[in-house]
Design a protein around this motif. Structure first.
Motif, PDB file in Angstrom:
ATOM      1  N   ARG A 114     -16.251 -31.997  49.189  1.00  0.00           N
ATOM      2  CA  ARG A 114     -17.046 -31.831  48.075  1.00  0.00           C
ATOM      3  C   ARG A 114     -17.976 -30.550  48.262  1.00  0.00           C
ATOM      4  O   ARG A 114     -18.891 -30.367  47.315  1.00  0.00           O
ATOM      5  CB  ARG A 114     -17.780 -33.250  48.277  1.00  0.00           C
ATOM      6  N   GLN A 115     -17.748 -29.940  49.466  1.00  0.00           N
ATOM      7  CA  GLN A 115     -18.869 -28.972  49.406  1.00  0.00           C
ATOM      8  C   GLN A 115     -17.981 -27.821  50.405  1.00  0.00           C
ATOM      9  O   GLN A 115     -17.337 -28.197  51.175  1.00  0.00           O
ATOM     10  CB  GLN A 115     -20.124 -29.250  50.262  1.00  0.00           C
ATOM     11  N   ALA A 146     -22.012 -26.475  46.251  1.00  0.00           N
ATOM     12  CA  ALA A 146     -21.316 -27.627  45.916  1.00  0.00           C
ATOM     13  C   ALA A 146     -21.503 -27.819  44.331  1.00  0.00           C
ATOM     14  O   ALA A 146     -22.445 -27.347  43.916  1.00  0.00           O
ATOM     15  CB  ALA A 146     -22.273 -29.047  46.425  1.00  0.00           C
ATOM     16  N   PRO A 147     -20.455 -28.305  43.750  1.00  0.00           N
ATOM     17  CA  PRO A 147     -19.193 -29.030  44.264  1.00  0.00           C
ATOM     18  C   PRO A 147     -18.522 -27.642  44.836  1.00  0.00           C
ATOM     19  O   PRO A 147     -18.432 -26.403  44.305  1.00  0.00           O
ATOM     20  CB  PRO A 147     -18.652 -29.749  43.443  1.00  0.00           C
TER      21      PRO A 147
END
Length: 80
Positions: free
Chosen positions: A12-13, A32-33
């Motif tokens: 996610r990051q 992020a994302p």
């Protein structure tokens, strides 16, 4: 002097740490994302203006990160 740093790719990051050799400042943060467009934007506004090299861990998602680094003219080092 140039920017040297590392990128840690997560689902996610993308987290980053780097040292700007000209200013002597170190920076850390996250993108992020973790997608191609967001990374491309970050590279163009943050590090693409000066010579740079980044290490990237070899894990799921590394390929698009290395492709975007190379697209921005940034030296990419893949770490296992």
């Amino acid at each position: 002097m140039r920017i040297v740093g590392g990128l840690d790719v997560h689902r996610r990051q993308i987290t980053f740490d780097y040292l700007d050799g000209r200013s002597g400042q170190s920076r850390r943060g996250r993108i992020a994302p973790a997608d191609r467009l967001r990374l491309r934007r970050w590279l163009s506004t943050t590090v693409a203006k000066s010579p740079a090299a980044f290490a990237v861990e070899a894990c799921t998602g590394w390929r698009f990160v290395v492709e975007e680094l190379q697209r921005a003219g940034i030296e990419a080092h893949l770490r296992r």
